[in-house]
Design a protein around this motif. Structure first.
Motif, PDB file in Angstrom:
ATOM      1  N   SER A   1     -11.043  10.010  -0.009  1.00 27.98           N
ATOM      2  CA  SER A   1     -11.668   8.700   0.125  1.00 27.98           C
ATOM      3  C   SER A   1     -12.502   8.425  -1.118  1.00 27.98           C
ATOM      4  O   SER A   1     -12.697   9.297  -1.954  1.00 27.98           O
TER       5      SER A   1
ATOM      6  N   ARG B   1      -5.557   8.666  -3.259  1.00 23.18           N
ATOM      7  CA  ARG B   1      -5.170   9.270  -1.978  1.00 23.18           C
ATOM      8  C   ARG B   1      -3.736   9.796  -2.058  1.00 23.18           C
ATOM      9  O   ARG B   1      -3.427  10.890  -1.591  1.00 23.18           O
TER      10      ARG B   1
ATOM     11  N   THR C   1       2.036   2.107  -3.434  1.00 20.12           N
ATOM     12  CA  THR C   1       0.963   2.705  -4.240  1.00 20.12           C
ATOM     13  C   THR C   1       0.777   4.168  -3.848  1.00 20.12           C
ATOM     14  O   THR C   1       0.640   5.037  -4.715  1.00 20.12           O
ATOM     15  N   LEU C   2       0.793   4.446  -2.549  1.00 25.05           N
ATOM     16  CA  LEU C   2       0.696   5.838  -2.086  1.00 25.05           C
ATOM     17  C   LEU C   2       1.867   6.666  -2.612  1.00 25.05           C
ATOM     18  O   LEU C   2       1.683   7.809  -3.053  1.00 25.05           O
TER      19      LEU C   2
ATOM     20  N   THR D   1      -8.312   3.725  -5.286  1.00 22.60           N
ATOM     21  CA  THR D   1      -8.567   4.770  -4.299  1.00 22.60           C
ATOM     22  C   THR D   1      -7.303   5.081  -3.513  1.00 22.60           C
ATOM     23  O   THR D   1      -7.033   6.240  -3.186  1.00 22.60           O
ATOM     24  N   VAL D   2      -6.494   4.083  -3.222  1.00 16.56           N
ATOM     25  CA  VAL D   2      -5.215   4.318  -2.534  1.00 16.56           C
ATOM     26  C   VAL D   2      -4.328   5.199  -3.405  1.00 16.56           C
ATOM     27  O   VAL D   2      -3.698   6.144  -2.919  1.00 16.56           O
TER      28      VAL D   2
ATOM     29  N   GLY E   1      -6.359  -1.021  -5.938  1.00 18.02           N
ATOM     30  CA  GLY E   1      -5.652   0.095  -5.330  1.00 18.02           C
ATOM     31  C   GLY E   1      -5.944   1.454  -5.943  1.00 18.02           C
ATOM     32  O   GLY E   1      -5.195   2.408  -5.713  1.00 18.02           O
TER      33      GLY E   1
ATOM     34  N   VAL F   1       0.844  -1.198   0.000  1.00 19.13           N
ATOM     35  CA  VAL F   1       0.000   0.000   0.000  1.00 19.13           C
ATOM     36  C   VAL F   1       0.877   1.245   0.000  1.00 19.13           C
ATOM     37  O   VAL F   1       0.603   2.213  -0.718  1.00 19.13           O
TER      38      VAL F   1
END
Length: 157
Positions: free
Chosen positions: A61, A48, A16-17, A44-45, A42, A13
């Motif tokens: 979100s 973000r 990905t961020l 939405t991640v 992923g 995660v």
């Protein structure tokens, strides 16, 4: 013009961020980013992370139930409109009702489930396809289209 494709492994995660932050750091008002991939890939991640790279105000979100959410600009001065096109189910008249072409002047627009919307909204866009390999490793394929091919800000992700 043929798209330029960069493949990036994003096993965690946090990866990905981080990819999203790198993309968000180079976005300007008027930019369009389309996110594609199956449920749980992923998207939405990544959105973000893009919001973090842009420095937008508030938590990013999923806009699934409201279809589109605007995030106010932070210190960089670029707002983000985050759209979930899944519930539109291909009904392009509803997409037109969102006035995204107007938003593309004032904000960076990030569209989840947006792979087939690129040319309809702009000839200049990034398409990020998120995939999950059999070993559960995630891979992002970042495709630059239009002006992204000619500009130096299309860095190696």
């Amino acid at each position: 013009m043929v798209a330029a494709v960069t493949v990036v492994e994003v096993p965690l995660v946090e990866d990905t961020l981080a990819l999203g932050r790198r993309i968000g750091a180079v976005l300007r008002a008027g930019d369009l980013v389309l996110l594609s991939g199956p449920l749980g890939a992923g998207k939405t991640v990544l959105a973000r992370g893009i919001g973090a790279g842009l420095g937008v105000v508030g938590r990013v979100s999923s806009p699934t139930f409201i279809i589109a959410r605007e995030h106010r600009a932070g210190a960089r001065g670029v707002a983000m409109v985050h759209v979930d096109a899944y519930r539109l189910g291909g009904r392009l008249d509803e997409l037109d009702d969102l006035d995204l072409d107007t938003e593309l002047v004032d904000a960076a627009v990030v569209v989840e489930w947006g792979e087939d919307l690129g040319e309809r909204l702009s000839s200049d866009y990034l398409l990020v396809r998120l995939e999950r390999r059999l070993d559960d490793t995630r891979v992002a394929r970042v495709e630059a289209h239009g002006s992204w091919l000619r500009e130096s800000r299309a860095v190696h992700w």
